[in-house]
Scaffold this active site. Structure first.
Site, PDB file in Angstrom:
ATOM      1  N   ALA A  67      -7.922  18.862 -20.246  1.00 17.85           N
ATOM      2  CA  ALA A  67      -7.979  17.469 -20.754  1.00 17.85           C
ATOM      3  C   ALA A  67      -6.537  17.183 -20.495  1.00 17.85           C
ATOM      4  O   ALA A  67      -5.589  18.153 -20.401  1.00 17.85           O
ATOM      5  CB  ALA A  67      -8.482  17.608 -22.014  1.00 17.85           C
ATOM      6  N   GLY A 107     -11.327  21.467 -20.295  1.00 24.51           N
ATOM      7  CA  GLY A 107     -12.231  20.384 -20.376  1.00 24.51           C
ATOM      8  C   GLY A 107     -12.881  20.410 -18.828  1.00 24.51           C
ATOM      9  O   GLY A 107     -13.860  20.037 -18.376  1.00 24.51           O
ATOM     10  N   GLU A 110     -15.759  22.607 -19.071  1.00 25.84           N
ATOM     11  CA  GLU A 110     -16.814  21.967 -19.767  1.00 25.84           C
ATOM     12  C   GLU A 110     -17.563  21.124 -18.780  1.00 25.84           C
ATOM     13  O   GLU A 110     -18.655  20.980 -18.992  1.00 25.84           O
ATOM     14  CB  GLU A 110     -16.245  21.580 -21.113  1.00 25.84           C
ATOM     15  CG  GLU A 110     -15.736  22.432 -22.041  1.00 25.84           C
ATOM     16  CD  GLU A 110     -15.070  21.921 -23.168  1.00 25.84           C
ATOM     17  OE1 GLU A 110     -15.750  21.980 -24.468  1.00 25.84           O
ATOM     18  OE2 GLU A 110     -14.233  21.207 -23.271  1.00 25.84           O
ATOM     19  N   GLU A 130      -8.268  26.847 -24.900  1.00 21.74           N
ATOM     20  CA  GLU A 130      -7.804  25.801 -26.063  1.00 21.74           C
ATOM     21  C   GLU A 130      -7.242  26.494 -27.182  1.00 21.74           C
ATOM     22  O   GLU A 130      -6.473  25.813 -28.335  1.00 21.74           O
ATOM     23  CB  GLU A 130      -9.208  24.869 -26.457  1.00 21.74           C
ATOM     24  CG  GLU A 130      -9.323  23.920 -25.456  1.00 21.74           C
ATOM     25  CD  GLU A 130     -10.347  24.299 -24.398  1.00 21.74           C
ATOM     26  OE1 GLU A 130     -10.988  23.506 -23.687  1.00 21.74           O
ATOM     27  OE2 GLU A 130     -10.474  25.639 -24.044  1.00 21.74           O
TER      28      GLU A 130
END
Length: 701
Positions: A67, A107, A110, A130
């Site tokens: 992200a 992300g 993910e 993270e």
């Protein structure tokens, strides 16, 4: 839904397979524009019946590296909706394939987990890092990863934050197929072929519909028990364990919803703000005014080190580790032999732990040339002096080096406190002199204070910064003053710690208060580890320079009794087993005698007062350093304190910690405890500003 395409995501057809290529250099972060482009691609695939499958691939050198952290503080409606896109991807009616090269992190992984299948090049890296930012995978990662690799491996990956290779991922089922070849073109062809071979798969094997293997109550109990040691005081690791347990014991939808609520709690916590601050501060510290891409640099192909003691040997190892030959100089054969033997022993111990092969050990030792002749440094590109902290000794060495070193060679001092300008003054080339302050143990600690003297050239500074990166150090540029940034602040911190004991605190109470703040060691434990004789020598030197009487504090008396810290198994604490500090009756008696002789009045000091006086003394000195221009930015001070002094990263460093506490509260506490707030601190407090805002106003943050 119908979404307009964006320039960040290209659409192309490979027969009945639609390929969506993300182009958001340099790392294809999930920034605004990326989800819109991906949604637009899914719109096309949904509406065109001739498209049987979708491949998502990263353009350039990577898949999705995560992200965009810069968007974390945006209002929700402006931030990229990763969870929204993943919800759609998971439910998509046609097979989707994530084609992974480079990295699929955070992300990015993910997104890959929400695809039906995953194809990767063997060299790709996969991970959910993270936790290093005080958060956790908040777009289904805590729920999908355990369903693919099992609860135990998922916990290992998420709690460490470290990536794994695609080959390992394939062994555990995270990757469905390893693509042959090494390029994005090879990967694209393999992913398209894989997608085409699975167009008729029904029902689609969605990760969210799987169960979790290997989950049991003992696993989660053991994971929670380990958090206190590894992640003392941190919020997000416990959330990771809780959410993994939910994934193992409850329906996916329940875990998905729990993840969403806890993610906002973690993201908005001071801990995550602190870790995100240091993430950006570390990168910002590499920017030095006056240094650009066009600044000429010296190619460092050979290194000289003067001094084969603990520090010199550790410094040498940094260069040997990256394949740069080192010539190491000592004045006596026995000292030289001891130094070389220590380097070999360190490498062999690493090999015993499986981190090096014995061939690696021999290859590194073969790059080391021990000598008693300083003249053997004549062809070195950089020479680093690492001898005892004595100005006369260092000036003598640099005078000799000036006549030995080749033109253009960098002359560096590993001094931790002394005036680099004075050292440079004895040479005919002060522009080539710089301070490179390594931290002990030098082969382990990541920080390198790069001390720019008045006449240090831009080329020497740029070369030193590049060299820091090459030897895997975090280099931070600082100016010349007594102690530079780190030690100047720690001297003030140490002064305050000594005062606290004089006023009635026990050394162990002082250290315990800093443990509660998140430091692994308090000031007295740190002093014992470093060696009390070092601080004693510094205080003697400072008194001599100022023309003052020799110091006679309670710490000086401890050293006078031969108690120098861990190395003598006795310092402020006793060390019966060599390392674990035990409160000392002898020290307690000495302190009591000292207080009595000096007529000191004692009182009860609360843990809060101890913590505030110590932490805020760092902040106050840091503010003075900023005003004087010794540090370029408050963030640099934070980087120095986290990587050099063990300040907890989740606090963001002392200056970020002060911002979180509120500078008006910090200033008021300093005044309450009889300290005068630095002018910059007082000014920012009165204006309701922060050090972070000051950095931005100066264009440095």
């Amino acid at each position: 839904m119908t979404t307009a395409p964006t320039s960040m995501v290209d659409q192309s057809r490979e027969g009945d397979v639609l390929v969506l290529t993300i182009n958001n250099p340099p790392v294809n972060a999930f920034s605004p524009g990326v989800p819109e482009g991906l949604h637009a691609g899914l719109d096309v695939a949904e509406q065109d019946q001739s498209i049987k499958a979708v491949v998502i691939i990263g353009g350039g050198r990577t898949f999705i590296a995560g992200a965009d952290i810069k968007t974390f503080d945006l209002p929700r409606e402006q931030a990229p909706d990763l969870r929204g896109f993943i919800t759609r991807l998971d439910a998509f009616s046609k097979p989707t394939v994530a084609a992974i090269h480079g990295t699929a992190l955070g992300g990015g992984l993910e997104v890959a987990l929400a695809c039906t299948y995953r194809v990767a090049l063997a060299g790709a890296q996969l991970g959910l890092p993270e936790v290093k930012l005080g958060i956790f995978p908040g777009a289904g990662g805590t729920q999908r990863l355990p369903r693919v690799v099992g609860a135990q491996k998922a916990l290992e990956m998420m709690l460490s934050g470290n990536p794994i290779g695609a080959a390992e991922g394939a062994q555990m089922g995270l990757i469905d197929q390893l693509a042959e070849g090494k390029t994005e073109v090879d990967l694209r062809a393999a992913a398209v072929a894989f997608a085409r071979a699975h167009t008729d798969a029904r029902p689609l094997p969605r990760v969210s519909e799987r169960g979790v293997d290997g989950a049991n109550p003992e696993l989660f109990a053991a994971a929670r028990a380990g958090l206190g040691k590894t992640y003392r005081g941190q919020l997000s690791p416990g959330m990771i364990v809780d959410l993994t347990e939910i994934a193992a014991t409850r329906p996916f939808e329940e875990g998905w919803n729990a993840e969403a609520g806890l993610f906002l709690q973690a993201k908005d916590s001071p801990q995550s703000r602190g870790l995100r601050h240091i993430f950006f501060a570390e990168r910002e510290s590499a920017r030095v005014p006056g240094i650009g891409k066009d600044t000429p640099m010296t190619d460092i192909r050979s290194v000289g080190v003067i001094g084969a003691g603990t520090m010199g040997g550790g410094i040498a190892m940094n260069f040997l580790n990256v394949g740069i030959p080192v010539t190491i100089v000592e004045t006596a054969q026995d000292a030289l032999d001891r130094g070389v033997a220590t380097i070999r022993r360190n490498y062999e111990n690493t090999a015993k732990k499986g981190r090096l092969s014995m061939d690696d050990v021999e290859a590194r030792m073969a790059l080391l040339t021990p000598t008693l002749n300083m003249g053997d440094l004549a062809q070195a590109d950089i020479i680093i002096e690492a001898v005892f902290e004595n100005m006369d000794v260092k000036k003598d060495i640099f005078t000799r080096l000036d006549g030995i070193a080749k033109p253009g060679a960098i002359l560096a001092s590993n001094t931790s406190t002394l005036d680099v300008n004075e050292i440079a003054s004895v040479t005919s080339r002060p522009e080539s002199v710089i301070g490179l302050h390594f931290f002990s143990p030098a082969n382990v600690m990541k920080l390198l204070e790069i001390v720019r003297a008045e006449k240090t050239s831009a080329s020497v500074l740029a070369t030193s910064m590049a060299l820091a990166r090459k030897i895997r150090k975090v280099g931070v540029v600082v100016g010349v003053c007594d102690g530079f940034v780190g030690n100047r602040m720690v001297h003030r911190y140490g002064d305050e710690a000594r005062k606290l004991v004089e006023e009635g605190a026990n050394p162990q109470d002082v250290d315990a208060a800093m443990h509660a703040l998140g430091l692994a060691m308090g000031p007295f434990e740190m002093s014992d580890m470093a060696g009390l004789d070092i601080g004693y020598s510094i205080r003697q030197h400072q008194a001599k320079v100022r023309g003052e009487p020799q110091p006679d504090g309670w710490l000086d008396r401890i050293v006078a009794q031969g108690r120098k810290g861990q190395k003598t198994q006795a310092g402020i604490y006793d060390y019966p087993d060599g390392r674990k500090p035990v409160p000392s009756t002898e020290t307690s008696d000495l302190i009591a005698t000292y207080r009595s002789e000096k007529g000191l009045q004692t009182r009860e000091l609360s843990p809060q007062e101890i913590t505030e006086r110590l932490a805020y003394s760092l902040v106050n000195e840091g503010a003075k350093i900023l005003e004087e221009g010794i540090a370029q930015r408050a963030g640099d001070i934070d980087v120095i304190y986290i990587y050099g002094y063990g300040f907890p990263a989740y606090r963001g460093g002392p200056m970020q910690y002060a911002d979180e506490m509120g500078l008006s509260n910090v200033a008021a506490a300093l005044e309450k405890y009889g300290q005068t707030p630095a002018p910059l601190l007082k000014q920012l407090a009165d204006e309701g500003k922060t050090f972070g805002a000051w950095d931005k106003e100066k264009g440095r943050g």
